[in-house]
Motif scaffolding. Structure first.
Motif, mmCIF file in Angstrom:
data_model
loop_
_atom_site.group_PDB
_atom_site.id
_atom_site.type_symbol
_atom_site.label_atom_id
_atom_site.label_comp_id
_atom_site.label_asym_id
_atom_site.label_seq_id
_atom_site.Cartn_x
_atom_site.Cartn_y
_atom_site.Cartn_z
ATOM 1 N N PRO A 1 0.994 -94.854 19.152
ATOM 2 C CA PRO A 1 2.026 -93.875 19.532
ATOM 3 C C PRO A 1 2.702 -94.177 20.861
ATOM 4 C CG PRO A 1 0.086 -92.756 18.683
ATOM 5 C CD PRO A 1 -0.289 -94.191 18.829
ATOM 6 N N ARG A 2 1.988 -94.838 21.784
ATOM 7 C CA ARG A 2 2.584 -95.168 23.082
ATOM 8 C C ARG A 2 3.061 -96.615 23.145
ATOM 9 N NH1 ARG A 2 -1.059 -94.194 27.879
ATOM 10 N NH2 ARG A 2 -2.665 -95.093 26.532
ATOM 11 N N GLN A 3 2.714 -97.412 22.152
ATOM 12 C CA GLN A 3 3.010 -98.859 22.171
ATOM 13 C C GLN A 3 2.604 -99.440 23.521
ATOM 14 O OE1 GLN A 3 7.212 -98.798 20.902
ATOM 15 N NE2 GLN A 3 6.595 -99.736 18.970
ATOM 16 N N ILE A 4 1.436 -99.015 23.993
ATOM 17 C CA ILE A 4 1.011 -99.338 25.354
ATOM 18 C C ILE A 4 0.715 -100.825 25.523
ATOM 19 C CG2 ILE A 4 -1.464 -98.938 24.989
ATOM 20 C CD1 ILE A 4 0.626 -97.895 28.059
ATOM 21 N N ASP A 5 0.408 -101.518 24.410
ATOM 22 C CA ASP A 5 0.027 -102.921 24.505
ATOM 23 C C ASP A 5 1.186 -103.850 24.148
ATOM 24 O OD1 ASP A 5 -2.075 -104.646 25.233
ATOM 25 O OD2 ASP A 5 -2.455 -105.155 23.137
ATOM 26 N N GLY A 6 2.414 -103.339 24.245
ATOM 27 C CA GLY A 6 3.570 -104.161 23.915
ATOM 28 C C GLY A 6 4.823 -103.671 24.612
ATOM 29 N N MET A 7 5.950 -104.204 24.184
ATOM 30 C CA MET A 7 7.221 -103.932 24.848
ATOM 31 C C MET A 7 7.950 -102.703 24.305
ATOM 32 S SD MET A 7 7.982 -106.095 27.296
ATOM 33 C CE MET A 7 9.775 -106.141 27.388
ATOM 34 N N GLY A 8 7.512 -102.177 23.160
ATOM 35 C CA GLY A 8 8.194 -101.037 22.575
ATOM 36 C C GLY A 8 8.160 -99.820 23.482
ATOM 37 N N GLY A 9 9.123 -98.941 23.323
ATOM 38 C CA GLY A 9 9.251 -97.778 24.201
ATOM 39 C C GLY A 9 8.746 -96.480 23.624
ATOM 40 N N ALA A 10 7.840 -96.553 22.608
ATOM 41 C CA ALA A 10 7.222 -95.356 22.027
ATOM 42 C C ALA A 10 8.246 -94.435 21.381
ATOM 43 C CB ALA A 10 6.401 -94.596 23.079
ATOM 44 N N ASP A 11 9.320 -95.006 20.870
ATOM 45 C CA ASP A 11 10.374 -94.234 20.211
ATOM 46 C C ASP A 11 11.067 -95.163 19.222
ATOM 47 O OD1 ASP A 11 13.250 -93.167 19.886
ATOM 48 O OD2 ASP A 11 12.283 -91.534 20.979
ATOM 49 N N PRO A 12 11.444 -94.662 18.030
ATOM 50 C CA PRO A 12 12.136 -95.538 17.077
ATOM 51 C C PRO A 12 13.398 -96.180 17.647
ATOM 52 C CG PRO A 12 11.471 -93.505 15.994
ATOM 53 C CD PRO A 12 11.195 -93.316 17.459
#
Length: 349
Positions: free
Chosen positions: A45-56
């Protein structure tokens, strides 16, 4: 295998994501998707281990390659990376990320820049359609500085005008896949339309809401979300999309009367979260639907008596304008003004 992937991180319109040259990614789609899920940090849900921003809207990927098609500069594949599920889908286009494809192609040397403005012809692999992006290139260099402001993005930037043609039925096979401008699903009147993005248009009042609620309030309404998912599942087969359980289409747009001088007010689910703005191709579909007599949105919307028609779609953080060019009663082509910005160039592991 080297786990470093060359990447450019860009904002395109009101979205943000990773832009890759196709040659820098694995050829096998399964291997490619596994690497992209790691790079983005999904599923989490937080994409804490990558570059994503936790939002579609900030978990998106553009894959770009030189095109072999006559009159086309580059091919663009859009990939939506789910945030909290190990899913990557190519079932849709993204018109906001598309705004970054022209500048990216010039930056990476796929297209030679002209002094002043450079037109980049882009083939959208997801749906087999073509768009033309006009990128500002003073002195033969991409500039991101300018005076264009779009709602949902702070500040100002250089304009990127995008023109769309022949987008009707690009995913579903027809502008109105059922052959009707209104269908009845789950006790509701709906209009099922695809003019670049498969959308289900509904009247907000039919769902017991005003259509002006903030996204967080709508997302917290579990009864509303369950009912919308029932509609989406039912619409999937009617729109020739099959089982849409693991797909990000169709989008669901709730329509109401505009409140701030626009043509219509919207709240869009994409599909499970409420969009803070509205997607570019989703806006093209919504505008087309509202301009077509007999649809659920036609009576709600304001219709300027001119050609081309400036159609302003209100969303939670402002408005997006679609310019519709008519040929008689038919919409021949549409234009949308966007901006983009290069944020980072490097490698993602």
């Amino acid at each position: 295998m080297n786990d470093a992937l060359p990447v450019m991180w860009m904002r395109g319109g009101t979205s943000k994501g990773a832009f890759f040259l196709a040659d820098d990614l694995p050829v096998d789609p399964r291997e490619r998707d596994a690497r992209l899920l790691q790079g983005m940090g999904s599923p989490d849900p937080r994409q804490i281990d990558g570059m994503g921003g936790a939002d579609p809207l900030t978990s998106k990927v553009a894959v770009v390659r030189p095109s072999n098609r006559p009159g086309v500069d580059v091919d663009y594949l859009f990939l939506q990376v789910f945030v909290d599920q190990p899913i990557i889908t190519d079932a849709q286009n993204c018109g906001n990320i598309l705004a970054g494809v022209g500048p990216f192609a010039i930056e990476r040397g796929l297209v030679s820049a002209r002094d002043g403005e450079t037109c980049v012809v882009i083939f959208m692999e997801n749906t087999g359609q073509t768009a033309v992006a006009r990128v500002q290139t003073p002195g033969g260099q991409v500039t991101y500085d300018g005076h264009t402001r779009i709602d949902g993005v702070p500040g100002q930037a250089a304009s990127i005008a995008m023109e769309f043609r022949d987008t009707a039925g690009s995913t579903c096979g027809a502008l109105f896949p059922t052959g009707h401008v209104i269908d009845h699903l789950c006790g509701l009147d709906v209009s099922l339309i695809d003019n670049g993005m498969p959308c289900v248009l509904l009247r907000a009042k039919d769902l017991g809401i005003t259509g002006g609620e903030p996204p967080q309030e709508l997302e917290a309404n579990t009864t509303l979300r369950a009912r919308l998912e029932d509609v989406r599942q039912a619409a999937g087969s009617l729109m020739n999309l099959g089982d849409v359980t693991d797909k990000s289409v169709p989008k669901l747009t709730l329509l109401s009367v505009a409140q701030n001088g626009g043509s219509v007010r919207t709240r869009t689910f994409i599909p499970f979260k409420c969009h803070k703005t509205i997607g570019v191709l989703g806006a093209v579909s919504v505008a087309t639907g509202c301009l077509t007599p007999g649809t659920v949105g036609h009576a709600l919307a304001k219709h300027p008596r001119q050609n081309p028609i400036p159609f302003s779609i209100e969303h939670p953080t402002g408005a997006l304008s679609v310019i519709a060019h008519l040929d008689g009663a038919e919409i021949e082509r549409t234009e949308v003004l966007r901006t983009a910005r290069k944020i980072l160039a490097g490698v993602v592991f």
